[in-house]
Design a protein around this motif. Structure first.
Motif, PDB file in Angstrom:
ATOM      1  N   MET A 169      98.860 -21.848  14.281  1.00 40.14           N
ATOM      2  CA  MET A 169      98.369 -21.742  12.925  1.00 40.14           C
ATOM      3  C   MET A 169      97.797 -23.092  12.507  1.00 40.14           C
ATOM      4  N   GLU A 170      96.657 -23.070  11.849  1.00 40.06           N
ATOM      5  CA  GLU A 170      95.960 -24.279  11.460  1.00 40.06           C
ATOM      6  C   GLU A 170      96.360 -24.703  10.055  1.00 40.06           C
ATOM      7  N   GLU A 171      96.536 -26.000   9.854  1.00 44.22           N
ATOM      8  CA  GLU A 171      96.896 -26.546   8.546  1.00 44.22           C
ATOM      9  C   GLU A 171      95.684 -26.481   7.626  1.00 44.22           C
ATOM     10  N   VAL A 172      95.917 -26.030   6.376  1.00 46.74           N
ATOM     11  CA  VAL A 172      94.845 -25.940   5.394  1.00 46.74           C
ATOM     12  C   VAL A 172      94.960 -27.124   4.450  1.00 46.74           C
ATOM     13  N   LYS A 173      93.877 -27.874   4.318  1.00 44.18           N
ATOM     14  CA  LYS A 173      93.865 -29.022   3.408  1.00 44.18           C
ATOM     15  C   LYS A 173      93.206 -28.607   2.098  1.00 44.18           C
ATOM     16  N   GLU A 222      89.893 -33.404   0.531  1.00 47.74           N
ATOM     17  CA  GLU A 222      89.361 -34.255   1.594  1.00 47.74           C
ATOM     18  C   GLU A 222      89.398 -35.721   1.177  1.00 47.74           C
ATOM     19  N   ARG A 271      92.105 -35.037  -4.448  1.00 48.13           N
ATOM     20  CA  ARG A 271      93.561 -34.968  -4.591  1.00 48.13           C
ATOM     21  C   ARG A 271      93.968 -35.202  -6.040  1.00 48.13           C
TER      22      ARG A 271
END
Length: 170
Positions: free
Chosen positions: A1-5, A8, A13
């Motif tokens: 499973m790929e981490e979702v950010k 950027e 943030r």
């Protein structure tokens, strides 16, 4: 499973942090309103907390306000917040005023106090003597009596009602 950010850059943030802060303030204000309605918060504590949250809201919303969120309603709609009481408080920009003579209507304040005494009397006549039934009524009478600046501090009704409030608080 790929981490979702979610972001950027530091600016992105900060934007998400500001959205989270605004969400938290509105949600907290809604919870405060519900607690006040249920008589779980004293009037003076409610007013202080409400004023603080309204100030925090103003700051938090200024940081979020943009073409995407021109007003608080668009923010609430986008994040599906159920916060009718909080929105009312935000639009009024002040806590609910508890029967206060300072608004210039002492006759209404007197009528409200009489009504509260009658309600309490009726409650006792119906033999509803549970603390949960009586305490909120007595507390409301005490709040209304203390809001009348024209009454002296040693006014007999104020003293008696405060004594009853202390007895019921045990």
């Amino acid at each position: 499973m790929e981490e979702v950010k979610l972001f950027e850059t530091a600016k992105e943030r900060a934007h998400y942090d500001n959205l989270a802060d605004l969400y938290a303030v509105i949600n907290t204000l809604q919870c405060l309103e519900r607690a006040y309605i249920r008589d779980c918060v004293k009037t003076n504590e409610y007013e202080a907390a409400c004023n603080k949250l309204l100030a925090q809201y103003k700051t938090a919303f200024k940081l979020v306000q943009s073409s995407e969120y021109p007003d608080v309603d668009s923010f609430v709609k986008k994040y599906r917040l159920d916060c009718v009481a909080a929105l009312e408080r935000i639009k009024d920009d002040q806590p609910v005023k508890v029967r206060t003579e300072k608004t210039g209507n002492s006759n209404k304040c007197i009528a409200d106090i009489v009504s509260l005494f009658i309600t309490t009397s009726d409650c006792l006549k119906l033999e509803r003597r549970a603390k949960d039934d009586i305490y909120p009524l007595i507390r409301e009478i005490c709040d209304a009596l203390s809001s009348m600046s024209s009454l002296p501090a040693n006014f007999e009704a104020k003293i008696k009602m405060n004594e009853w409030l202390k007895v019921l608080a045990r």
